[in-house]
Design an enzyme around this catalytic site. Structure first.
Site, PDB file in Angstrom:
ATOM      1  N   LYS A  53      -1.365 -21.633 -53.830  1.00  0.00           N
ATOM      2  CA  LYS A  53      -0.942 -21.008 -55.017  1.00  0.00           C
ATOM      3  C   LYS A  53      -1.621 -21.525 -56.485  1.00  0.00           C
ATOM      4  O   LYS A  53      -1.710 -20.531 -57.053  1.00  0.00           O
ATOM      5  CB  LYS A  53       0.543 -21.153 -55.179  1.00  0.00           C
ATOM      6  CG  LYS A  53       1.639 -20.477 -53.934  1.00  0.00           C
ATOM      7  CD  LYS A  53       1.560 -19.062 -53.851  1.00  0.00           C
ATOM      8  CE  LYS A  53       1.869 -18.759 -52.552  1.00  0.00           C
ATOM      9  NZ  LYS A  53       3.090 -19.207 -52.089  1.00  0.00           N
ATOM     10  N   TRP A  70      12.364 -18.042 -50.977  1.00  0.00           N
ATOM     11  CA  TRP A  70      11.886 -19.438 -50.616  1.00  0.00           C
ATOM     12  C   TRP A  70      12.980 -20.396 -50.594  1.00  0.00           C
ATOM     13  O   TRP A  70      12.868 -21.188 -49.807  1.00  0.00           O
ATOM     14  CB  TRP A  70      10.783 -19.728 -51.465  1.00  0.00           C
ATOM     15  CG  TRP A  70       9.580 -18.965 -51.494  1.00  0.00           C
ATOM     16  CD1 TRP A  70       8.796 -18.301 -52.325  1.00  0.00           C
ATOM     17  CD2 TRP A  70       8.881 -18.446 -50.139  1.00  0.00           C
ATOM     18  NE1 TRP A  70       7.806 -17.387 -51.810  1.00  0.00           N
ATOM     19  CE2 TRP A  70       7.585 -17.559 -50.516  1.00  0.00           C
ATOM     20  CE3 TRP A  70       9.139 -18.994 -48.910  1.00  0.00           C
ATOM     21  CZ2 TRP A  70       6.923 -17.191 -49.712  1.00  0.00           C
ATOM     22  CZ3 TRP A  70       7.919 -18.462 -47.909  1.00  0.00           C
ATOM     23  CH2 TRP A  70       6.912 -17.500 -48.437  1.00  0.00           C
ATOM     24  N   ASP A  96      10.400 -27.684 -54.527  1.00  0.00           N
ATOM     25  CA  ASP A  96       9.730 -26.927 -54.154  1.00  0.00           C
ATOM     26  C   ASP A  96       8.545 -26.498 -55.276  1.00  0.00           C
ATOM     27  O   ASP A  96       9.220 -25.409 -55.834  1.00  0.00           O
ATOM     28  CB  ASP A  96       9.989 -25.436 -53.207  1.00  0.00           C
ATOM     29  CG  ASP A  96       8.993 -24.726 -52.856  1.00  0.00           C
ATOM     30  OD1 ASP A  96       7.617 -24.798 -53.185  1.00  0.00           O
ATOM     31  OD2 ASP A  96       9.150 -23.639 -52.148  1.00  0.00           O
TER      32      ASP A  96
HETATM   33  C1  LIG Z   1       4.255 -19.280 -51.127  1.00  0.00           C
HETATM   34  C2  LIG Z   1       5.555 -20.038 -51.332  1.00  0.00           C
HETATM   35  C3  LIG Z   1       6.052 -20.749 -50.210  1.00  0.00           C
HETATM   36  C4  LIG Z   1       5.595 -20.624 -48.729  1.00  0.00           C
HETATM   37  O1  LIG Z   1       4.307 -21.379 -48.757  1.00  0.00           O
HETATM   38  P1  LIG Z   1       3.484 -21.570 -47.248  1.00  0.00           P
HETATM   39  O2  LIG Z   1       2.575 -22.672 -47.485  1.00  0.00           O
HETATM   40  O3  LIG Z   1       2.791 -20.255 -47.172  1.00  0.00           O
HETATM   41  O4  LIG Z   1       4.520 -22.073 -46.122  1.00  0.00           O
HETATM   42  C5  LIG Z   1       7.124 -21.553 -50.494  1.00  0.00           C
HETATM   43  N1  LIG Z   1       7.541 -21.743 -51.598  1.00  0.00           N
HETATM   44  C6  LIG Z   1       7.122 -21.101 -52.753  1.00  0.00           C
HETATM   45  C7  LIG Z   1       7.723 -21.078 -54.146  1.00  0.00           C
HETATM   46  C8  LIG Z   1       5.937 -20.127 -52.531  1.00  0.00           C
HETATM   47  O5  LIG Z   1       5.583 -19.509 -53.648  1.00  0.00           O
END
Ligand SMILES: *Cc1c(COP(=O)(O)O)cnc(C)c1O
Length: 357
Positions: free
Chosen positions: A192, A100, A168
């Site tokens: 998540k 990521w 993030d």
């Molecule tokens: C799942 C995830 C993403 C991607 O998320 P999307 O909403 O599918 O674009 C980015 N960063 C982390 C840490 C993730 O767990």
């Protein structure tokens, strides 16, 4: 069908109570289904406002920050955050802790930023969090990924820097207390730990508005657009925001992030203790960096793979397979996963070890 224990990495498990309320609203939200209601109706506007207020309450968001709900997931927020945070040097530092973070770096470059990889754990397949590094003085901001969903690593303390921090937090937001004032920008895909897929949560310091050096930011990608319109610039992801709001209500009613953090620690301790005590299993990450959200482990003898897979499947466990890039197993223990489900997994591991000793 029998109730399953969902250890899947995302979309996430949510409280049963939230599923029930959400299903009710599909039939009757305000005389209409939540799926057909106008996002401009007073009933939905108040859902959006409550969702924003609950985010602020749960995370103690200080004055001077806006909370917005967008679409496009964390993947679009990689680009949005870089475009909006572009500063005088057009140069940003990224801590590379895996897939990521690598994708975030790519999008920062697409936002015309020069990227300095200030630290990376690629030398050991991203199985730890880098700790000793110096942050160059000429950076506009520092970006990191608080929880690395794929590898099962988590920042236990955040980078120390006087540069603006961008994070993030997709896979551990609302799982533990944070000090929002330490950040200029936090983003997270809802699916998540917050709600159903479709919404992206962004918490942004208002002071950044109008300061980007990117040039003309396309209207939708400019966070100020959404902050000014209270996330009603265009049609928001109505259902995802609604269910996120229900989940936030549930969170706040049940002791908030502080209570959740304790619960999550207890779940993680239960599973990691078993991984460490059981000769058939081995954890895959540095112990001090172990994620409380996603626990990764492997069998010490791969010949047990078929037997172990049968054992946990028979116990009603789903979503335990590791990410396709990493293999092995990953137990995701998001907020709504009950400790009883972790106990079921631990019991399966114990029994499997006894039978295969
Ligand atoms: C799942 C995830 C993403 C991607 O998320 P999307 O909403 O599918 O674009 C980015 N960063 C982390 C840490 C993730 O767990």
């Amino acid at each position: 069908m029998a109730h399953k224990h969902n250890f899947g990495a995302g979309p996430c498990i949510l409280p049963q109570e939230v599923f029930q309320e959400a299903s009710q609203a599909v039939l009757d939200f305000n005389g209409l289904s939540i799926l057909e209601v106008s996002h401009r109706s007073p009933e939905f506007v108040s859902v959006m406002n409550e969702a924003i207020a609950l985010v602020k309450e749960a995370l103690k968001v200080p004055e001077g920050y806006s909370v917005v709900f967008l679409q496009g997931g964390a993947s679009l927020a990689f680009l949005i955050s870089a475009m909006n945070m572009s500063g005088a040097n057009k140069k940003a530092g990224y801590i590379n802790t895996g897939v990521w973070a690598t994708k975030a770096i790519k999008e920062a470059k697409n936002a015309n930023l020069e990227v300095v990889e200030v630290a990376s754990s690629s030398d050991h397949s991203f199985n730890y969090i880098p700790k000793d590094y110096t942050i160059p003085v000429d950076l506009d901001f520092v970006h990191f990924t608080s929880n690395n969903t794929i590898y099962g690593t988590q920042f236990k303390s955040f980078p120390q820097t006087d540069k603006p921090l961008v994070c993030d937090m997709s896979s551990d937001i609302f799982s533990r207390t944070i000090n929002v004032a330490d950040f200029d920008l936090i983003y997270a895909g809802a699916q998540k730990n917050l709600g159903p897929a479709g919404a992206t949560l962004v918490i942004v310091k208002d002071a950044i508005f109008g300061k980007s050096t990117y040039g003309t930011i396309p209207t939708y990608l400019n966070l100020e657009t959404h902050a000014k319109k209270e996330s009603m610039f265009n049609t928001p992801p109505v259902f995802s925001v609604y269910v996120s709001m229900l989940n936030l209500r549930y969170l706040v009613k049940n002791g908030g992030v502080e209570a959740m953090e304790k619960r999550n620690q207890a779940k993680a301790d239960l599973l990691y203790n078993e991984i460490d005590a059981n000769p058939l299993f081995r954890g895959t990450t540095a112990k001090e960096d172990r994620s409380n959200m996603n626990a990764t482990f492997v069998l010490t003898d791969e010949s047990h793979t078929e037997g172990f897979n049968k054992a946990w499947t028979a116990a009603g466990i789903v979503g335990l397979k590791g990410h396709r890039d990493v293999g092995g197993y990953r137990a995701s223990m998001y907020n709504a996963l009950e400790i009883e489900s972790v106990q079921v997994l631990v019991d399966v591991m114990k029994k499997f070890a006894a039978e295969n000793a």
